[in-house]
Design a protein around this motif. Structure first.
Motif, PDB file in Angstrom:
ATOM      1  N   HIS A  88       0.786  -1.239   0.000  1.00 62.25           N
ATOM      2  CA  HIS A  88       0.000   0.000   0.000  1.00 62.25           C
ATOM      3  C   HIS A  88       0.819   1.291   0.000  1.00 62.25           C
ATOM      4  N   PRO A  89       1.918   1.392   0.738  1.00 58.84           N
ATOM      5  CA  PRO A  89       2.680   2.649   0.698  1.00 58.84           C
ATOM      6  C   PRO A  89       3.084   3.077  -0.720  1.00 58.84           C
ATOM      7  N   ALA A  90       3.428   2.131  -1.573  1.00 59.92           N
ATOM      8  CA  ALA A  90       3.777   2.468  -2.964  1.00 59.92           C
ATOM      9  C   ALA A  90       2.566   3.021  -3.703  1.00 59.92           C
ATOM     10  N   ASP A  91       1.367   2.568  -3.359  1.00 57.90           N
ATOM     11  CA  ASP A  91       0.157   3.088  -3.992  1.00 57.90           C
ATOM     12  C   ASP A  91      -0.056   4.550  -3.616  1.00 57.90           C
ATOM     13  N   VAL A  92       0.207   4.895  -2.365  1.00 55.27           N
ATOM     14  CA  VAL A  92       0.076   6.284  -1.924  1.00 55.27           C
ATOM     15  C   VAL A  92       1.044   7.168  -2.706  1.00 55.27           C
ATOM     16  N   VAL A  93       2.280   6.725  -2.852  1.00 56.72           N
ATOM     17  CA  VAL A  93       3.289   7.485  -3.596  1.00 56.72           C
ATOM     18  C   VAL A  93       2.868   7.643  -5.048  1.00 56.72           C
ATOM     19  N   LYS A  94       2.416   6.570  -5.678  1.00 54.55           N
ATOM     20  CA  LYS A  94       1.986   6.602  -7.081  1.00 54.55           C
ATOM     21  C   LYS A  94       0.854   7.590  -7.281  1.00 54.55           C
ATOM     22  N   THR A  95      -0.125   7.565  -6.407  1.00 58.20           N
ATOM     23  CA  THR A  95      -1.278   8.446  -6.537  1.00 58.20           C
ATOM     24  C   THR A  95      -0.869   9.904  -6.410  1.00 58.20           C
ATOM     25  N   ARG A  96      -0.035  10.202  -5.456  1.00 57.24           N
ATOM     26  CA  ARG A  96       0.433  11.594  -5.297  1.00 57.24           C
ATOM     27  C   ARG A  96       1.193  12.048  -6.540  1.00 57.24           C
ATOM     28  N   MET A  97       2.048  11.191  -7.081  1.00 57.57           N
ATOM     29  CA  MET A  97       2.835  11.559  -8.260  1.00 57.57           C
ATOM     30  C   MET A  97       1.942  11.795  -9.474  1.00 57.57           C
ATOM     31  N   GLN A  98       0.877  11.021  -9.602  1.00 60.29           N
ATOM     32  CA  GLN A  98      -0.007  11.170 -10.755  1.00 60.29           C
ATOM     33  C   GLN A  98      -0.940  12.362 -10.617  1.00 60.29           C
ATOM     34  N   LEU A  99      -1.345  12.678  -9.407  1.00 62.10           N
ATOM     35  CA  LEU A  99      -2.253  13.809  -9.206  1.00 62.10           C
ATOM     36  C   LEU A  99      -1.531  15.151  -9.222  1.00 62.10           C
ATOM     37  N   GLU A 100      -0.344  15.183  -8.656  1.00 63.73           N
ATOM     38  CA  GLU A 100       0.400  16.439  -8.560  1.00 63.73           C
ATOM     39  C   GLU A 100       1.851  16.231  -9.003  1.00 63.73           C
ATOM     40  N   PRO A 101       2.061  16.023 -10.309  1.00 60.24           N
ATOM     41  CA  PRO A 101       3.413  15.711 -10.776  1.00 60.24           C
ATOM     42  C   PRO A 101       4.434  16.815 -10.514  1.00 60.24           C
ATOM     43  N   LEU A 102       4.008  18.065 -10.413  1.00 59.30           N
ATOM     44  CA  LEU A 102       4.953  19.141 -10.143  1.00 59.30           C
ATOM     45  C   LEU A 102       5.417  19.131  -8.685  1.00 59.30           C
ATOM     46  N   ASN A 103       4.532  18.774  -7.775  1.00 56.90           N
ATOM     47  CA  ASN A 103       4.876  18.708  -6.351  1.00 56.90           C
ATOM     48  C   ASN A 103       5.576  17.407  -5.969  1.00 56.90           C
ATOM     49  N   TYR A 104       5.326  16.362  -6.743  1.00 59.03           N
ATOM     50  CA  TYR A 104       5.890  15.043  -6.462  1.00 59.03           C
ATOM     51  C   TYR A 104       6.567  14.511  -7.726  1.00 59.03           C
ATOM     52  N   PRO A 105       7.697  15.120  -8.141  1.00 54.68           N
ATOM     53  CA  PRO A 105       8.321  14.771  -9.416  1.00 54.68           C
ATOM     54  C   PRO A 105       9.094  13.447  -9.423  1.00 54.68           C
ATOM     55  N   SER A 106       9.428  12.934  -8.269  1.00 57.21           N
ATOM     56  CA  SER A 106      10.175  11.672  -8.203  1.00 57.21           C
ATOM     57  C   SER A 106       9.710  10.879  -6.990  1.00 57.21           C
ATOM     58  N   VAL A 107      10.072   9.614  -6.977  1.00 60.91           N
ATOM     59  CA  VAL A 107       9.697   8.746  -5.861  1.00 60.91           C
ATOM     60  C   VAL A 107      10.303   9.280  -4.559  1.00 60.91           C
ATOM     61  N   ALA A 108      11.577   9.648  -4.620  1.00 59.27           N
ATOM     62  CA  ALA A 108      12.250  10.143  -3.411  1.00 59.27           C
ATOM     63  C   ALA A 108      11.593  11.419  -2.895  1.00 59.27           C
ATOM     64  N   LYS A 109      11.294  12.349  -3.794  1.00 57.97           N
ATOM     65  CA  LYS A 109      10.662  13.613  -3.400  1.00 57.97           C
ATOM     66  C   LYS A 109       9.249  13.347  -2.860  1.00 57.97           C
ATOM     67  N   ALA A 110       8.530  12.436  -3.492  1.00 56.50           N
ATOM     68  CA  ALA A 110       7.178  12.108  -3.025  1.00 56.50           C
ATOM     69  C   ALA A 110       7.220  11.519  -1.613  1.00 56.50           C
ATOM     70  N   CYS A 111       8.141  10.598  -1.372  1.00 57.23           N
ATOM     71  CA  CYS A 111       8.255   9.993  -0.041  1.00 57.23           C
ATOM     72  C   CYS A 111       8.609  11.051   0.999  1.00 57.23           C
ATOM     73  N   GLN A 112       9.522  11.936   0.642  1.00 57.68           N
ATOM     74  CA  GLN A 112       9.922  13.005   1.563  1.00 57.68           C
ATOM     75  C   GLN A 112       8.743  13.923   1.869  1.00 57.68           C
ATOM     76  N   GLN A 113       7.995  14.312   0.843  1.00 56.69           N
ATOM     77  CA  GLN A 113       6.839  15.198   1.025  1.00 56.69           C
ATOM     78  C   GLN A 113       5.758  14.539   1.889  1.00 56.69           C
ATOM     79  N   ILE A 114       5.501  13.278   1.641  1.00 56.16           N
ATOM     80  CA  ILE A 114       4.480  12.561   2.421  1.00 56.16           C
ATOM     81  C   ILE A 114       4.886  12.524   3.891  1.00 56.16           C
TER      82      ILE A 114
END
Length: 179
Positions: free
Chosen positions: A123-149
């Motif tokens: 499930h954690p990967a699903d949360v990251v994927k969803t954030r990246m797809q909804l807000e690609p500018l705020n979550y441009p990479s897996v590492a940045k998405a994890c950090q932001q979350i």
């Protein structure tokens, strides 16, 4: 044999995931209500024009990180649970191959438990994927998405939506195996 199930499930899901990622991006964006797309074809062109090929593939890595292990783990858990259940029922004098109702109940219950276990792990990967797809500018990479979350929601942020996902994926998988 469990490792074969994991490998087979992961490989099949990777091929499907790569082929389906543009549709997954569209689905996620349509469901979010954040975009004013009117048609799928228009949305595909708009995403491509604004974001390039990367826009149509955003979230591919976390999608594969979520789906490949899910499918591999699900198949492994399912086959192992089914084998154990069938063995226990045989020891109790029940033949799953002869009794259609018992076979269906076995498939369904093993599918439910396998889905619960696999969903919990992935499930954690699903949360990251969803954030990246909804807000690609705020979550441009897996590492940045994890950090932001982590910054915005703490560790619990990776569990957002776990219950509905477990319910949906588990029932979907269990029904597929039962039917």
């Amino acid at each position: 044999r469990p490792l074969q199930a994991i490998g087979l499930g992961m490989t099949a899901r990777c091929v499907a995931g790569v082929a389906m990622i543009p549709i997954t991006v569209l689905k996620t964006r349509f469901e979010s209500g954040q975009y004013n797309y009117t048609r799928m074809s228009t949305a595909l062109v708009e995403i491509y024009c604004r974001e390039g090929p990367r826009g149509l593939c955003c979230g591919l890595v976390p999608t594969l990180v979520r789906d490949a292990p899910y499918s591999g783990l699900y198949l492994m858990f399912y086959t192992q649970l089914k084998q154990c259940t069938s063995s226990l029922l045989a020891q109790a004098g029940y033949d799953v191959k002869v009794n259609g109702y018992l076979a269906s109940a076995t498939h369904f219950s093993c599918g439910v438990f396998a889905g619960l276990l696999a969903s919990l792990v992935t499930h954690p990967a699903d949360v990251v994927k969803t954030r990246m797809q909804l807000e690609p500018l705020n979550y441009p990479s897996v590492a940045k998405a994890c950090q932001q979350i982590l910054v915005l929601n703490g560790p619990r942020g990776f569990l957002i939506g776990l219950a509905p996902r477990m319910l949906r994926r588990t029932l979907m998988s269990a029904l597929a195996w039962t039917v």
